[in-house]
Design a protein around this motif. Structure first.
Motif, PDB file in Angstrom:
ATOM      1  N   VAL A  51      -2.936  13.057  -6.163  1.00 28.41           N
ATOM      2  CA  VAL A  51      -3.110  13.045  -4.701  1.00 28.41           C
ATOM      3  C   VAL A  51      -4.452  12.444  -4.292  1.00 28.41           C
ATOM      4  CG1 VAL A  51      -1.540  14.982  -4.336  1.00 28.41           C
ATOM      5  CG2 VAL A  51      -3.959  15.435  -4.789  1.00 28.41           C
ATOM      6  N   ASP A  52      -5.463  12.606  -5.136  1.00 31.36           N
ATOM      7  CA  ASP A  52      -6.766  12.017  -4.803  1.00 31.36           C
ATOM      8  C   ASP A  52      -6.694  10.495  -4.776  1.00 31.36           C
ATOM      9  OD1 ASP A  52      -7.851  14.528  -4.613  1.00 31.36           O
ATOM     10  OD2 ASP A  52      -8.606  14.560  -6.672  1.00 31.36           O
ATOM     11  N   LEU A  53      -5.991   9.896  -5.754  1.00 31.77           N
ATOM     12  CA  LEU A  53      -5.829   8.447  -5.771  1.00 31.77           C
ATOM     13  C   LEU A  53      -4.994   7.978  -4.587  1.00 31.77           C
ATOM     14  CD1 LEU A  53      -5.243   7.777  -9.593  1.00 31.77           C
ATOM     15  CD2 LEU A  53      -7.292   7.269  -8.237  1.00 31.77           C
ATOM     16  N   ALA A  54      -3.978   8.771  -4.241  1.00 34.92           N
ATOM     17  CA  ALA A  54      -3.159   8.415  -3.073  1.00 34.92           C
ATOM     18  C   ALA A  54      -4.008   8.391  -1.806  1.00 34.92           C
ATOM     19  CB  ALA A  54      -2.013   9.412  -2.930  1.00 34.92           C
ATOM     20  N   LEU A  55      -4.868   9.396  -1.654  1.00 32.48           N
ATOM     21  CA  LEU A  55      -5.742   9.442  -0.480  1.00 32.48           C
ATOM     22  C   LEU A  55      -6.715   8.267  -0.466  1.00 32.48           C
ATOM     23  CD1 LEU A  55      -6.757  10.916   2.036  1.00 32.48           C
ATOM     24  CD2 LEU A  55      -8.248  12.268   0.543  1.00 32.48           C
ATOM     25  N   ALA A  56      -7.226   7.916  -1.653  1.00 30.70           N
ATOM     26  CA  ALA A  56      -8.158   6.789  -1.739  1.00 30.70           C
ATOM     27  C   ALA A  56      -7.484   5.494  -1.295  1.00 30.70           C
ATOM     28  CB  ALA A  56      -8.682   6.661  -3.170  1.00 30.70           C
ATOM     29  N   GLN A  57      -6.231   5.276  -1.707  1.00 32.44           N
ATOM     30  CA  GLN A  57      -5.505   4.079  -1.286  1.00 32.44           C
ATOM     31  C   GLN A  57      -5.230   4.109   0.213  1.00 32.44           C
ATOM     32  OE1 GLN A  57      -4.944   1.568  -3.319  1.00 32.44           O
ATOM     33  NE2 GLN A  57      -5.634   2.629  -5.161  1.00 32.44           N
ATOM     34  N   ILE A  85       4.160   4.277  10.162  1.00 34.73           N
ATOM     35  CA  ILE A  85       4.702   5.633  10.080  1.00 34.73           C
ATOM     36  C   ILE A  85       5.032   6.002   8.630  1.00 34.73           C
ATOM     37  CG2 ILE A  85       7.093   4.930  10.469  1.00 34.73           C
ATOM     38  CD1 ILE A  85       5.335   8.137  11.723  1.00 34.73           C
ATOM     39  N   VAL A  86       5.398   4.995   7.824  1.00 36.15           N
ATOM     40  CA  VAL A  86       5.688   5.263   6.415  1.00 36.15           C
ATOM     41  C   VAL A  86       4.422   5.696   5.683  1.00 36.15           C
ATOM     42  CG1 VAL A  86       6.561   4.275   4.261  1.00 36.15           C
ATOM     43  CG2 VAL A  86       7.605   3.626   6.442  1.00 36.15           C
ATOM     44  N   SER A  87       3.294   5.100   6.035  1.00 35.15           N
ATOM     45  CA  SER A  87       2.021   5.476   5.410  1.00 35.15           C
ATOM     46  C   SER A  87       1.710   6.937   5.670  1.00 35.15           C
ATOM     47  CB  SER A  87       0.887   4.597   5.949  1.00 35.15           C
ATOM     48  OG  SER A  87       1.212   3.236   5.925  1.00 35.15           O
ATOM     49  N   TYR A 145       1.870  15.487   0.175  1.00 32.05           N
ATOM     50  CA  TYR A 145       1.097  16.729   0.071  1.00 32.05           C
ATOM     51  C   TYR A 145       2.014  17.948   0.066  1.00 32.05           C
ATOM     52  CZ  TYR A 145      -3.608  14.716   0.713  1.00 32.05           C
ATOM     53  OH  TYR A 145      -4.798  14.062   0.535  1.00 32.05           O
ATOM     54  N   ASN A 146       2.992  17.949   0.958  1.00 34.57           N
ATOM     55  CA  ASN A 146       3.914  19.077   1.063  1.00 34.57           C
ATOM     56  C   ASN A 146       4.726  19.265  -0.212  1.00 34.57           C
ATOM     57  OD1 ASN A 146       7.127  19.501   2.390  1.00 34.57           O
ATOM     58  ND2 ASN A 146       5.646  21.152   2.342  1.00 34.57           N
ATOM     59  N   GLN A 147       5.251  18.187  -0.750  1.00 32.23           N
ATOM     60  CA  GLN A 147       6.088  18.283  -1.949  1.00 32.23           C
ATOM     61  C   GLN A 147       5.296  18.651  -3.194  1.00 32.23           C
ATOM     62  OE1 GLN A 147       8.088  14.485  -2.065  1.00 32.23           O
ATOM     63  NE2 GLN A 147       9.669  15.130  -0.620  1.00 32.23           N
ATOM     64  N   TRP A 188       0.826  -1.205   0.000  1.00 37.49           N
ATOM     65  CA  TRP A 188       0.000   0.000   0.000  1.00 37.49           C
ATOM     66  C   TRP A 188       0.868   1.266   0.000  1.00 37.49           C
ATOM     67  CZ3 TRP A 188      -5.171  -0.127  -0.736  1.00 37.49           C
ATOM     68  CH2 TRP A 188      -5.845  -1.319  -0.503  1.00 37.49           C
ATOM     69  N   ASN A 189       1.909   1.271   0.832  1.00 42.78           N
ATOM     70  CA  ASN A 189       2.766   2.459   0.934  1.00 42.78           C
ATOM     71  C   ASN A 189       3.455   2.783  -0.389  1.00 42.78           C
ATOM     72  OD1 ASN A 189       2.125   2.714   3.625  1.00 42.78           O
ATOM     73  ND2 ASN A 189       3.973   1.682   4.363  1.00 42.78           N
ATOM     74  N   THR A 190       3.886   1.736  -1.094  1.00 46.52           N
ATOM     75  CA  THR A 190       4.556   1.948  -2.380  1.00 46.52           C
ATOM     76  C   THR A 190       3.617   2.605  -3.385  1.00 46.52           C
ATOM     77  OG1 THR A 190       5.965   0.017  -1.996  1.00 46.52           O
ATOM     78  CG2 THR A 190       5.797   0.829  -4.261  1.00 46.52           C
ATOM     79  N   LEU A 191       2.367   2.107  -3.443  1.00 39.51           N
ATOM     80  CA  LEU A 191       1.414   2.674  -4.390  1.00 39.51           C
ATOM     81  C   LEU A 191       1.040   4.106  -4.010  1.00 39.51           C
ATOM     82  CD1 LEU A 191      -0.021   1.733  -6.956  1.00 39.51           C
ATOM     83  CD2 LEU A 191      -2.034   1.231  -5.560  1.00 39.51           C
ATOM     84  N   ILE A 192       0.882   4.365  -2.717  1.00 39.24           N
ATOM     85  CA  ILE A 192       0.582   5.737  -2.262  1.00 39.24           C
ATOM     86  C   ILE A 192       1.711   6.683  -2.656  1.00 39.24           C
ATOM     87  CG2 ILE A 192       0.336   7.186  -0.212  1.00 39.24           C
ATOM     88  CD1 ILE A 192      -1.090   4.789   1.115  1.00 39.24           C
TER      89      ILE A 192
END
Length: 799
Positions: free
Chosen positions: A178-184, A193-195, A203-205, A165-169
């Protein structure tokens, strides 16, 4: 003995492990692999490779050890080649560990094609179901930017772990989805903590700083996990970007309360936050506490920017001097700081120090230094920087080329500016086109500027608001009223650029030059933004040319309501009265100006000779070579009168005798500077005169224009006069003709054509007609104009 070899290898005693291995009577594959692993994990990859070549038999462990070893020392391409050799020339089947290592190498160097090839072997050998292989493959596609393949791999994983999950996010954040990242993220059953870091940092970058802070707040409320240095650094970075000082202070309080280590990334982010949010003093205290040597480039530039905004550059220089390892970015940041704060001499001095002691300047450094040369119109220094750029291989970089165009243009060398522009025809950006359009417009080459703009549009380049300033300026110089209206409309309706005060000022100037003062006033009253000093000042200047007293009073009143201390408004209104012969009213305005202690800015002209700047004012009697200057100027004044020059005494807006007005014109600061330059420079030297005040281009008040134009005809020089950094006239002596490059003479030319019986509809038509007359040298019409205008000179008028 294998266990002994393994023990020595794991503890770093490889020489002992080798001795034991060498005395072994019987060595099996495990013995070889144990020794091989020791050298590989110890980073001695060349020795490991020698052992690998000596092995009588290599199994999957042997190959995997070498692949992992090359990956460990950063030789990723060799690791990939080792894997491909394994599957192509040996009969050994790769294991999941071999695949995870080779996928890691592909991910590091973004080797997407090789990664896809390795993926085919995963399918061939039936290892797709292994979570570790799938995750490493997913990571490879994610880092290589292939989101479709990554999603396909992710969907094929039967049992997804947190790493999947973290890799795909992370992938979706990197690609801006970012919307797809939030959905995952929201589909995950459990977050580590990585998630959380993937979301906050992502979001910051990507510039979604508000969302980054919201996610950080959500983490603190809903998760039992403690934020780590990556979480905190990203949250502080978001605060810095938003200027959220209060939120930043709360995070700082958390750091203090939890006794979090603020050195490194967190400390630098904390310094950035305070520097960009108005707390530069707090940032300095944190810096002193954490020791300045730990300051990184981003934090330094942020702190520098904070001090620049306060107008205090000295503390920034102290920090710069205290840094032990100053790379090119730090040097450039300090130089840019000086430039932005107006310390051009300090910027030049620091650049010299950088060339002598520091790293090689990059394109940003060179562009900043060219900006300094542009500010002071120093062609000699600019040429030196150009030479340095050529030596550094940066002369054709877009940023340096754009700065070169501006530098050459402001120094009066429009031909060199054009040559630089032509050299970068393959990689011009909007700034390149804009710089060249502005340069041509400011040099009075309005027609060429507009043609260049049309070429820009034809190539599909999108203009910005600065481009349109150059376009409208060009229309103003050429007197193209209809085209100016059309471009102003195009700017709003086609390119969606909202007019700024600069655009509006150009339109007012365009109408004012053409005598359309009512339309100019109507434009001001219907402007989409509140009229500023420049807008009313432009209208006021036009009133003087066209002697519109009542409108001038309105414009002056509105101007003074915005800026009561504006000396230009008083002077311009007094000049309007003077131009209309209302000397008493003009005297009242000047007395009011004196009573209110509003001081008019004094005009100066200066010339640089042998790295020494010589400044002159009107009727200047302080220069050591005063007598020689006035003697030279008197001689030239008499000579140009013989050539047909008639002093424009009407531009001296005071109730004085003709002789006094003539003397004021004769002792203008620009004329004194030219005379000084003629005395102190060799023949055929170009004279470059700088002025702190800009003559009104519609007023005819540039007292040195015709003088400067005729001087080259007498002495064989090229004279370039620059007002406030913008060249407004260039006069070149070519064989037996003087070419005038200034629209300020158009009014005189226009009237002369009328006197000769020629009907002209506008400035462009005026120039066209004049050219026709000039090219027909033997016509009576040409003789009439010549007699009236310059008597014996053949004039080529260039617009």
């Amino acid at each position: 003995m294998n266990n002994l070899i393994n023990g020595y290898a794991k503890t770093g005693f490889l020489s002992y492990a080798r001795k034991v291995f060498d005395v072994m009577p019987v060595r099996d594959t495990s013995s070889w692999n144990t020794l091989l692993s020791g050298y590989s994990k110890g980073g001695l990859i060349n020795e490991a490779h020698s052992i690998f070549k000596e092995m009588p038999y290599r199994d999957s462990v042997s190959w995997t050890t070498m692949i992992a070893g090359y990956n460990f020392v950063g030789r990723f391409q060799v690791a990939i080649q080792m894997f491909l050799e394994m599957v192509s020339v040996s009969d050994v089947l790769p294991t999941q560990y071999a695949f995870t290592s080779v996928f890691a190498s592909c991910a590091e160097i973004r080797a997407l094609n090789e990664g896809r090839r390795v993926h085919s072997f995963v399918v061939k050998f039936g290892l797709s179901s292994y979570v570790s292989v799938a995750n490493s493959m997913l990571n490879m596609y994610a880092k290589s930017g292939d989101s479709n393949a990554a999603q396909m791999v992710f969907d094929g994983i039967v049992v997804k772990n947190t790493s999947s999950w973290n890799t795909l996010i992370s992938l979706y954040m990197q690609t801006g989805q970012v919307d797809l990242a939030l959905a995952q993220f929201e589909q995950m059953n459990e977050h580590d903590i990585v998630s959380w870091n993937s979301m906050v940092t992502g979001y910051n970058q990507r510039g979604f700083d508000v969302l980054a802070l919201n996610m950080f707040s959500k983490m603190l409320k809903e998760s039992s996990l403690e934020p780590d240095r990556y979480t905190l650094a990203s949250a502080l970075s978001a605060c810095a970007n938003l200027g959220e000082l209060n939120v930043g202070k709360q995070i700082h309080a958390y750091l203090v309360r939890t006794e979090f280590n603020t050195s490194g990334a967190v400390g630098n982010s904390l310094i950035c936050m305070y520097s960009r949010s108005g707390g530069v003093d707090i940032a300095r205290r944190i810096l002193e506490k954490n020791r300045e040597s730990n300051l990184n480039v981003i934090a330094f530039t942020a702190l520098l920017d904070g001090y620049i905004k306060l107008g205090d550059i000295n503390p920034a220089r102290k920090i710069f001097d205290s840094l032990k390892d100053r790379d090119v970015v730090v040097w450039t940041a300090m130089i840019v700081g000086y430039v932005q704060n107006g310390f051009n001499d300090d910027a030049m001095e620091l650049f010299r120090l950088m060339v002598k002691e520091g790293p090689d300047p990059n394109n940003y450094t060179l562009a900043a230094m060219l900006s300094v040369c542009s500010s002071v119109a120093s062609l000699n220094h600019g040429k030196q920087i150009h030479s340095a750029a050529i030596k550094a291989g940066e002369a054709l970089s877009v940023s340096v080329s754009n700065a070169l165009i501006t530098m050459y243009a402001k120094a009066g060398n429009i031909s060199c500016a054009r040559r630089v522009f032509d050299l970068i025809h393959l990689n011009r950006d909007t700034v390149s086109w804009t710089s060249m359009i502005l340069a041509l417009a400011q040099h009075g080459l309005g027609a060429e500027a507009l043609q260049l703009f049309e070429n820009m549009l034809a190539l599909g380049m999108k203009p910005d608001h600065i481009t349109y300033v150059g376009v409208l300026t060009a229309c103003t110089h050429v007197g193209l009223i209809a085209q100016g209206r059309s471009y102003y409309k195009m700017m709003k309706e086609i390119h969606g650029i909202e007019p700024t005060s600069s655009h509006c000022a150009c339109m007012i100037d365009l109408f004012g030059r053409a005598g359309l003062l009512e339309e100019a006033q109507d434009f001001i009253e219907n402007m989409p933004i509140e009229p500023d000093v420049i807008a009313w000042g432009s209208l006021l200047a036009s009133c003087r040319v066209h002697k519109k007293m009542e409108l001038a009073k309105v414009a002056a009143d509105r101007l003074l309501s915005i800026d009561p201390e504006n000396s230009g408004a008083y002077s311009a209104l007094a000049n309007v009265y003077s131009a209309c012969g209302k000397w008493a009213e003009a005297a009242k305005i000047r007395k009011s100006m004196k009573d209110k202690q509003v001081k008019k800015e004094q005009g100066f002209s200066w010339i640089q000779i042998k790295n020494v700047v010589h400044v002159f004012g009107v009727e200047d009697g302080l220069h050591p070579q005063r007598d020689a200057i006035y003697k030279t100027m008197e001689k030239i004044w008499k000579d140009i009168k013989k050539l047909g020059f008639i002093p424009d005494t009407e531009s001296v807006l005071h109730d004085l005798d003709y002789e006094v007005k003539d003397q004021i014109l004769r002792h203008h600061s620009e004329k004194l500077a030219i005379a000084f330059g003629l005395i102190n420079t060799p023949e055929n030297t170009t004279l470059r005169i700088m002025k702190n005040l800009r003559c009104n281009p519609t007023s005819g008040s540039g007292k040195g224009r015709v003088y400067a134009g005729l001087t080259p005809a007498l002495v064989g020089r090229e004279s370039i006069s620059d007002q406030s950094g913008f060249v407004t006239q260039m006069i070149s002596w070519r064989t037996a003709s003087a070419g005038f490059h200034t629209t300020n003479l158009l009014d005189e030319l226009w009237s002369l054509l009328h006197l000769s019986g020629h009907q002209v509809r506008g400035r462009a038509d005026c120039v066209t007609k004049w050219r026709e007359l000039v090219y027909d040298n033997n016509s009576a019409e040409m003789q009439d104009c010549r007699d009236n205008f310059l008597c014996i000179l053949r004039v080529v008028f260039i617009v």
